[in-house]
Motif scaffolding. Sequence first.
Motif, PDB file in Angstrom:
ATOM      1  N   ARG A 165      66.545  92.296 -22.912  1.00 28.27           N
ATOM      2  CA  ARG A 165      66.081  93.788 -22.435  1.00 28.27           C
ATOM      3  C   ARG A 165      67.946  94.106 -22.522  1.00 28.27           C
ATOM      4  O   ARG A 165      68.387  95.495 -22.567  1.00 28.27           O
ATOM      5  N   ASP A 170      74.427  85.366 -19.267  1.00 26.97           N
ATOM      6  CA  ASP A 170      73.265  84.611 -18.889  1.00 26.97           C
ATOM      7  C   ASP A 170      72.754  84.112 -20.958  1.00 26.97           C
ATOM      8  O   ASP A 170      72.250  85.009 -21.458  1.00 26.97           O
ATOM      9  N   GLY A 182      64.686  85.711 -21.378  1.00 26.42           N
ATOM     10  CA  GLY A 182      65.117  86.290 -20.031  1.00 26.42           C
ATOM     11  C   GLY A 182      65.803  87.645 -20.271  1.00 26.42           C
ATOM     12  O   GLY A 182      65.473  88.417 -21.204  1.00 26.42           O
ATOM     13  N   GLY A 183      66.926  88.364 -19.321  1.00 19.37           N
ATOM     14  CA  GLY A 183      67.012  89.685 -20.007  1.00 19.37           C
ATOM     15  C   GLY A 183      67.952  90.039 -20.887  1.00 19.37           C
ATOM     16  O   GLY A 183      68.721  90.805 -20.906  1.00 19.37           O
ATOM     17  N   ASP A 200      54.495  84.250  -7.232  1.00 17.77           N
ATOM     18  CA  ASP A 200      55.606  84.342  -6.954  1.00 17.77           C
ATOM     19  C   ASP A 200      55.991  85.735  -6.302  1.00 17.77           C
ATOM     20  O   ASP A 200      56.367  86.056  -6.747  1.00 17.77           O
ATOM     21  N   ARG A 235      62.919  90.821  -6.954  1.00 18.59           N
ATOM     22  CA  ARG A 235      63.144  91.133  -7.977  1.00 18.59           C
ATOM     23  C   ARG A 235      62.775  92.578  -9.225  1.00 18.59           C
ATOM     24  O   ARG A 235      64.155  93.151  -9.526  1.00 18.59           O
ATOM     25  N   ARG A 278      65.296  94.780  -7.389  1.00 17.59           N
ATOM     26  CA  ARG A 278      66.695  95.000  -7.788  1.00 17.59           C
ATOM     27  C   ARG A 278      66.423  95.362  -8.798  1.00 17.59           C
ATOM     28  O   ARG A 278      67.724  96.664  -9.499  1.00 17.59           O
ATOM     29  N   ARG A 332      58.927  87.995  -6.964  1.00 16.54           N
ATOM     30  CA  ARG A 332      58.954  88.684  -7.767  1.00 16.54           C
ATOM     31  C   ARG A 332      58.966  90.352  -7.288  1.00 16.54           C
ATOM     32  O   ARG A 332      59.455  90.943  -7.941  1.00 16.54           O
ATOM     33  N   ARG A 392      68.569  98.556 -10.207  1.00 12.57           N
ATOM     34  CA  ARG A 392      69.751  98.495 -11.194  1.00 12.57           C
ATOM     35  C   ARG A 392      69.532  98.981 -12.756  1.00 12.57           C
ATOM     36  O   ARG A 392      70.576 100.090 -12.948  1.00 12.57           O
ATOM     37  N   ASN A 423      61.307  92.074 -18.944  1.00 12.56           N
ATOM     38  CA  ASN A 423      61.412  91.149 -19.236  1.00 12.56           C
ATOM     39  C   ASN A 423      60.974  89.976 -20.205  1.00 12.56           C
ATOM     40  O   ASN A 423      61.247  88.402 -20.925  1.00 12.56           O
ATOM     41  N   ARG A 453      55.987  85.333 -17.263  1.00 10.75           N
ATOM     42  CA  ARG A 453      57.596  86.018 -16.590  1.00 10.75           C
ATOM     43  C   ARG A 453      56.652  87.347 -16.055  1.00 10.75           C
ATOM     44  O   ARG A 453      56.202  87.462 -16.136  1.00 10.75           O
ATOM     45  N   ASP A 454      58.083  87.927 -14.942  1.00 11.68           N
ATOM     46  CA  ASP A 454      57.721  88.528 -13.947  1.00 11.68           C
ATOM     47  C   ASP A 454      57.584  90.123 -14.686  1.00 11.68           C
ATOM     48  O   ASP A 454      56.382  90.286 -14.224  1.00 11.68           O
TER      49      ASP A 454
HETATM   50  N1  CTP Z   1      62.124  85.162 -14.082  1.00 11.54           N
HETATM   51  C1  CTP Z   1      60.247  85.003 -13.687  1.00 11.54           C
HETATM   52  N2  CTP Z   1      59.469  84.840 -12.158  1.00 11.54           N
HETATM   53  C2  CTP Z   1      61.075  84.864 -11.290  1.00 11.54           C
HETATM   54  C3  CTP Z   1      62.614  84.775 -11.883  1.00 11.54           C
HETATM   55  C4  CTP Z   1      63.283  84.783 -13.040  1.00 11.54           C
HETATM   56  O1  CTP Z   1      59.753  85.596 -14.293  1.00 11.54           O
HETATM   57  N3  CTP Z   1      60.823  84.527 -10.618  1.00 11.54           N
HETATM   58  C5  CTP Z   1      62.267  84.667 -15.159  1.00 11.54           C
HETATM   59  C6  CTP Z   1      61.798  86.609 -15.780  1.00 11.54           C
HETATM   60  O2  CTP Z   1      61.289  87.163 -17.061  1.00 11.54           O
HETATM   61  C7  CTP Z   1      63.788  86.515 -15.991  1.00 11.54           C
HETATM   62  C8  CTP Z   1      63.709  85.091 -16.312  1.00 11.54           C
HETATM   63  O3  CTP Z   1      62.848  84.585 -16.110  1.00 11.54           O
HETATM   64  O4  CTP Z   1      64.084  87.412 -17.469  1.00 11.54           O
HETATM   65  C9  CTP Z   1      64.788  84.417 -16.354  1.00 11.54           C
HETATM   66  O5  CTP Z   1      65.837  84.952 -14.881  1.00 11.54           O
HETATM   67  P1  CTP Z   1      66.912  85.255 -14.403  1.00 11.54           P
HETATM   68  O6  CTP Z   1      67.644  84.446 -15.198  1.00 11.54           O
HETATM   69  O7  CTP Z   1      66.467  85.621 -12.634  1.00 11.54           O
HETATM   70  O8  CTP Z   1      66.503  86.596 -14.790  1.00 11.54           O
HETATM   71  P2  CTP Z   1      67.816  87.832 -16.096  1.00 11.54           P
HETATM   72  O9  CTP Z   1      66.285  88.864 -16.376  1.00 11.54           O
HETATM   73  O10 CTP Z   1      68.430  87.026 -16.668  1.00 11.54           O
HETATM   74  O11 CTP Z   1      68.171  88.770 -15.086  1.00 11.54           O
HETATM   75  P3  CTP Z   1      69.795  88.970 -14.200  1.00 11.54           P
HETATM   76  O12 CTP Z   1      70.422  90.239 -14.912  1.00 11.54           O
HETATM   77  O13 CTP Z   1      69.949  89.615 -12.872  1.00 11.54           O
HETATM   78  O14 CTP Z   1      70.270  87.891 -14.720  1.00 11.54           O
END
Ligand code: CTP
Length: 448
Positions: A45, A55, A41-42, A195, A201, A204, A198, A208, A155, A150-151
Amino acid sequence: GVEHRNLSEEITSVLPPARLALLRLISRAAQNRQLPIFVVGGFARDLLLNVPSFDLDCVVEGDAVDLADNLADAYGGRITSHQKFGTAKWRLNPKNTALQAALAEESPDADLSALPDSIDLISSRTEFYEKPSALPIVQKSSIKLDLHRRDFTINTMAVRLDGNHFGELYDYWGGLSDLKKGLIRVLHSLSFVDDPTRMLRAVRFEQRFGFTIEERTLRLMRQAKTLLKDVSGERIRHEIDLILVEKQVVSMMTRLADLGLMEQIHPALRWNDDLASQFMELFDLPLPRKYDFSGHPSEMEQKIQVAYILWLLPVFSNNLQEIIQRLRLKNNLSHMIQQAHDANIELDRRRKEPDSRLIAALQGCPPVVLYALWLHNKLTHQRNIIEKYAVQWRHVKPRTDGKKLMKMGVPASPRIGEILDELRAAWIDGRVSSEAEEEALLQHILHG
Ligand code: CTP
């Protein structure tokens, strides 16, 4: 094999000691069971951008539920798991003495309040989408494929934790390179089809971090944007809620509008310079205390309510219910939005009338609604009326009350309310400014 850059130093310098110590406990538990485990996840990054990530999402190449059960056996807390999906949530118990002892051994002066409430542990998996916007079909697989679902590339980086591998950066999909270039890039051409949220996202993350949506990604977005129409209200609202707590909320909303995404959410939604400056004023300053905001929900949550009200004030009344439905806004918020709309129309209609008539338009509006109306209205006179009502008139009550009127022979009837309103209006318009004057007016009303 692949060489992995080691991020131990970054982890040590960015994470609070208690979190670092916790990662080390997980590292050891995973090593004992010979399970590769990664924070995904994040996390990587944010680490590379030098910001702490809150998280902790861990992916295990193997049985995540089993590992989570082990951790809870050793260090307490509670596990909620779904064996079928290979997912477990470990809710920590910071009062557990075994956990405290183990953390103290890693880091003697760790501040336990910096621990997360919980950690997600998930078996690495890959997902297939059979049709757009539907739930994916899930299958166990390697970390590499897990990261590929992942998106955005930024990430897809993972940091390995187990044993000697602690701190290794796994970057299969070009995440680090895009992070350095400041690009938001999808991994494959169907990403937004799989999805559509995205797209929101992408905006965002772009705003950000001050990044740019990569060119092909932008093109894919233009092609896929109409799919936002099929996304459920809950999911859209969730994404909007996430935007509303970001520092760059104004540039995010502006970008959503410029990219034509906002109109896909609902064609009657508006965004313009006025809204942008209202949002700036709302989010840059604390809520004014003189409005007497209540203690809950939190300041941020009340600001979010004000933001929704502001956003929907320029919408035509006949589209309002549809948008409220579309975004599945909660009952109390949707009630406040309606109140603000009605009050605003009345304020405008009665603008030439005396103050008491103007403020009657605000009757019953809570501070959140009043502050939204204040931010929305530019005219000094209206602003003054709103503010005066919020701060002062809302609390004005004539000395006379219903009981007294009944004693004076007025029968229990709506007439009592009317008389009290008349007295109140007289105070507000300045026709009455003492108890004696109120009494005289009362006599006049009753006996002519
Ligand atoms: N993810 C995705 N598609 C989505 C939502 C999430 O692929 N629609 C993946 C992303 O790779 C993301 C991970 O799930 O890194 C975790 O999601 P989230 O906690 O929302 O992302 P973070 O990157 O941790 O964002 P934030 O910094 O806003 O918490």
